[in-house]
Motif scaffolding. Structure first.
Motif, mmCIF file in Angstrom:
data_model
loop_
_atom_site.group_PDB
_atom_site.id
_atom_site.type_symbol
_atom_site.label_atom_id
_atom_site.label_comp_id
_atom_site.label_asym_id
_atom_site.label_seq_id
_atom_site.Cartn_x
_atom_site.Cartn_y
_atom_site.Cartn_z
ATOM 1 N N VAL A 68 0.935 -1.280 0.192
ATOM 2 C CA VAL A 68 0.401 0.185 0.094
ATOM 3 C C VAL A 68 1.214 0.706 0.012
ATOM 4 O O VAL A 68 0.709 1.918 0.735
ATOM 5 C CB VAL A 68 -0.996 -0.085 0.842
ATOM 6 N N PRO A 69 1.871 1.230 -0.963
ATOM 7 C CA PRO A 69 2.646 2.389 -1.022
ATOM 8 C C PRO A 69 1.931 4.256 -0.750
ATOM 9 O O PRO A 69 0.942 3.828 -1.914
ATOM 10 C CB PRO A 69 3.558 2.645 -2.512
ATOM 11 N N GLY A 70 1.855 5.405 -0.422
ATOM 12 C CA GLY A 70 1.523 6.312 -0.864
ATOM 13 C C GLY A 70 0.321 5.764 0.575
ATOM 14 O O GLY A 70 0.006 6.755 1.788
ATOM 15 N N PHE A 71 -0.314 5.137 1.448
ATOM 16 C CA PHE A 71 -1.133 4.980 2.195
ATOM 17 C C PHE A 71 -0.100 4.463 3.548
ATOM 18 O O PHE A 71 -0.622 5.169 4.621
ATOM 19 C CB PHE A 71 -2.130 3.414 1.490
ATOM 20 N N VAL A 72 0.406 3.696 2.775
ATOM 21 C CA VAL A 72 1.747 4.267 4.156
ATOM 22 C C VAL A 72 2.879 4.071 3.753
ATOM 23 O O VAL A 72 3.362 3.515 2.306
ATOM 24 C CB VAL A 72 1.673 1.659 4.803
ATOM 25 N N THR A 73 3.707 5.105 4.830
ATOM 26 C CA THR A 73 4.817 5.844 3.916
ATOM 27 C C THR A 73 6.251 4.780 4.707
ATOM 28 O O THR A 73 7.349 5.702 4.159
ATOM 29 C CB THR A 73 4.699 6.999 4.518
ATOM 30 N N ALA A 74 5.856 4.368 5.925
ATOM 31 C CA ALA A 74 7.172 3.686 6.399
ATOM 32 C C ALA A 74 6.196 2.135 7.161
ATOM 33 O O ALA A 74 5.721 2.537 7.387
ATOM 34 C CB ALA A 74 8.074 4.509 7.476
ATOM 35 N N THR A 75 7.672 1.764 7.250
ATOM 36 C CA THR A 75 7.284 0.769 7.837
ATOM 37 C C THR A 75 8.500 -0.297 7.979
ATOM 38 O O THR A 75 9.818 -0.688 7.334
ATOM 39 C CB THR A 75 6.538 -0.815 6.901
ATOM 40 N N GLU A 76 9.407 -0.646 9.626
ATOM 41 C CA GLU A 76 9.884 -0.910 10.216
ATOM 42 C C GLU A 76 9.700 -2.229 11.796
ATOM 43 O O GLU A 76 8.632 -1.763 11.411
ATOM 44 C CB GLU A 76 10.399 0.584 11.362
ATOM 45 N N MET A 77 10.820 -2.965 11.332
ATOM 46 C CA MET A 77 10.777 -4.122 11.931
ATOM 47 C C MET A 77 11.045 -3.437 13.266
ATOM 48 O O MET A 77 12.940 -2.824 12.812
ATOM 49 C CB MET A 77 10.952 -5.322 11.084
ATOM 50 N N LEU A 78 10.646 -4.288 14.270
ATOM 51 C CA LEU A 78 11.143 -3.403 15.265
ATOM 52 C C LEU A 78 12.188 -4.711 15.951
ATOM 53 O O LEU A 78 11.758 -5.921 15.693
ATOM 54 C CB LEU A 78 10.174 -2.765 16.927
ATOM 55 N N LYS A 79 13.546 -3.581 16.436
ATOM 56 C CA LYS A 79 14.403 -4.930 16.989
ATOM 57 C C LYS A 79 14.836 -5.648 18.443
ATOM 58 O O LYS A 79 13.810 -4.369 19.022
ATOM 59 C CB LYS A 79 15.649 -4.601 16.166
ATOM 60 N N ASP A 80 14.309 -6.591 18.573
ATOM 61 C CA ASP A 80 14.565 -6.641 20.470
ATOM 62 C C ASP A 80 13.221 -6.864 21.348
ATOM 63 O O ASP A 80 12.983 -6.335 21.989
ATOM 64 C CB ASP A 80 15.914 -6.076 20.780
ATOM 65 N N VAL A 81 12.459 -7.265 20.335
ATOM 66 C CA VAL A 81 11.074 -8.263 20.628
ATOM 67 C C VAL A 81 10.754 -9.292 20.699
ATOM 68 O O VAL A 81 11.510 -10.029 19.775
ATOM 69 C CB VAL A 81 9.619 -7.310 19.717
#
Length: 132
Positions: free
Chosen positions: A32-45
């Motif tokens: 969904v580019p444009g609808f979501v501008t960034a996705t980051e997988m969190l570390k240390d979870v």
């Protein structure tokens, strides 16, 4: 508890659509580019968690509960709200796909905020995946 249900047909094979849905760290580029501008997988979870930044500025940390290739089903929970369980399932439908997105939320007034975003997200998904 309040439940939200949305669905959309996409003129691409289910395997193609599922491949983009299942790539949980690439909403902003593959789904969904444009609808979501960034996705980051969190570390240390302990459980895979993605931080999603939406075009409207909202940010949500989503814990990935299930990513099932056999059933083409993705389930996640949003941290920081009383209750959220989202499920997206991709089904084959003729030569294309049917994508069903449901969410159970509390408090119930979150429906007013989440439902329009879900509908817009599906529309963005359809537009992006059908143009490829």
């Amino acid at each position: 508890m309040a439940a939200i249900h949305h669905q959309i047909r996409i003129d691409r094979p289910a395997e193609f659509v599922w491949d983009a849905v299942r790539d949980v760290g690439a909403l902003h580029s593959r789904l969904v580019p444009g609808f979501v501008t960034a996705t980051e997988m969190l570390k240390d979870v302990a459980t895979p968690t993605r931080r999603v930044t939406f075009a409207n500025g909202a940010v949500a940390d989503e814990v990935i509960i299930d990513n099932d290739d056999g059933r083409r089903r993705l389930a996640w929970a949003i941290k920081g709200v009383e209750h959220h369980n989202g499920v997206m399932t991709v089904f084959a439908a003729d030569a294309g796909s049917l994508v069903i997105w449901t969410a159970d939320v509390l408090p119930a007034d979150l429906v007013k905020r989440f439902s329009p975003m879900m509908a817009a997200g599906l529309s963005a998904m359809k537009a992006h995946l059908e143009q490829e």
